[in-house]
Design a protein around this motif. Structure first.
Motif, short mmCIF file in Angstrom:
data_model
loop_
_atom_site.label_atom_id
_atom_site.label_comp_id
_atom_site.label_asym_id
_atom_site.label_seq_id
_atom_site.Cartn_x
_atom_site.Cartn_y
_atom_site.Cartn_z
N ARG A 143 44.33 40.86 44.57
CA ARG A 143 43.78 41.00 43.22
C ARG A 143 43.84 42.49 42.90
O ARG A 143 44.01 43.31 43.79
CB ARG A 143 42.33 40.52 43.18
CG ARG A 143 42.21 39.03 43.41
CD ARG A 143 40.77 38.57 43.52
NE ARG A 143 40.20 39.11 44.74
CZ ARG A 143 38.99 39.64 44.85
NH1 ARG A 143 38.19 39.69 43.81
NH2 ARG A 143 38.54 40.10 45.99
N ASN B 257 43.00 46.02 39.94
CA ASN B 257 42.44 46.66 38.77
C ASN B 257 43.47 47.68 38.30
O ASN B 257 43.89 48.54 39.09
CB ASN B 257 41.11 47.36 39.11
CG ASN B 257 40.54 48.11 37.93
OD1 ASN B 257 41.06 49.15 37.53
ND2 ASN B 257 39.46 47.60 37.37
N THR C 193 40.13 44.56 35.61
CA THR C 193 40.22 43.89 36.90
C THR C 193 40.66 42.46 36.69
O THR C 193 40.11 41.74 35.86
CB THR C 193 38.86 43.92 37.62
OG1 THR C 193 38.49 45.28 37.84
CG2 THR C 193 38.94 43.20 38.96
N ASP D 14 40.33 39.57 38.46
CA ASP D 14 39.63 38.94 39.58
C ASP D 14 40.25 37.62 40.00
O ASP D 14 40.34 37.32 41.17
CB ASP D 14 38.17 38.68 39.22
CG ASP D 14 37.35 39.96 39.25
OD1 ASP D 14 37.60 40.79 40.14
OD2 ASP D 14 36.48 40.11 38.38
N ASP D 15 40.64 36.81 39.02
CA ASP D 15 41.14 35.48 39.33
C ASP D 15 42.66 35.40 39.42
O ASP D 15 43.22 34.34 39.59
CB ASP D 15 40.64 34.47 38.28
CG ASP D 15 39.12 34.38 38.29
OD1 ASP D 15 38.53 34.58 39.36
OD2 ASP D 15 38.55 34.11 37.22
N ARG E 138 46.05 36.73 41.27
CA ARG E 138 46.71 37.44 42.37
C ARG E 138 48.05 37.94 41.83
O ARG E 138 48.64 37.32 40.94
CB ARG E 138 46.95 36.50 43.56
CG ARG E 138 45.71 35.79 44.05
CD ARG E 138 44.92 36.65 44.97
NE ARG E 138 43.72 35.94 45.42
CZ ARG E 138 42.80 36.49 46.14
NH1 ARG E 138 42.92 37.74 46.52
NH2 ARG E 138 41.75 35.81 46.51
#
Length: 166
Positions: free
Chosen positions: A81, A83, A103, A105-106, A108
């Motif tokens: 993941r 940012n 970011t 987050d979910d 990849r």
């Protein structure tokens, strides 16, 4: 009997009209190799015409240059993941997207949510590094119309990899 003939003529007319209608499926198939060659020349011309130096070509056709070295020697992996901060332009100078300290987050890096060329360019720097890269349309949105991004557009991105994590 007259109604039957009129009905058959109407049915034949509708069938003929539908059969002759142009559909998106009637378009010639996308020629990846031809478009890749066009994109390659477009990128080379842009680099030359703007007196840009220091770009390298990835085997995929993405041209990239590290603008700021990051920390350490490890690069982001497809399972990470991340940012990032980035700006995206068309080659005519139109900025079509940007974000600061976002970011994912979910998402990849290796998931389907990103265009293939974006993944390639992001792997060219380390944490806190900044990279400038050109994505051929064949690794971008291809011949799709994305509103502010016309079909077969080469994309230019400046990306800072703020952080990445598993």
């Amino acid at each position: 009997m007259k109604k039957i003939y009129l009905g058959l003529i109407a049915l034949a007319g509708i069938t003929l009209a539908v059969a002759c209608k142009k559909d998106k499926d009637d378009q010639p198939p996308y020629d990846y190799a031809k478009q890749a060659a066009i994109d390659e020349q477009t990128i080379k011309d842009y680099i030359a015409n703007n007196n840009l130096t220091g770009f390298q070509r990835d085997t995929t056709g993405v041209y990239w240059k590290v603008l700021q070295n990051g920390e350490g020697g490890d690069t982001i992996k497809l399972t990470d993941r991340f940012n990032i901060s980035y700006k995206g332009w068309l080659l005519n100078g139109t900025r079509f997207d940007s974000t600061n300290n976002t970011t994912f987050d979910d998402v990849r890096l290796g998931t389907n949510g990103l265009i293939p060329g974006f993944k390639v360019g992001l792997q060219k720097t380390t944490k806190k590094g900044k990279v400038l890269y050109f994505i051929p349309s064949v690794l971008g949105y291809r011949n799709a119309d994305r509103g502010t991004i016309p079909p077969n557009s080469v994309l230019k991105f400046e990306v800072t990899l703020n952080n990445y994590y598993y």
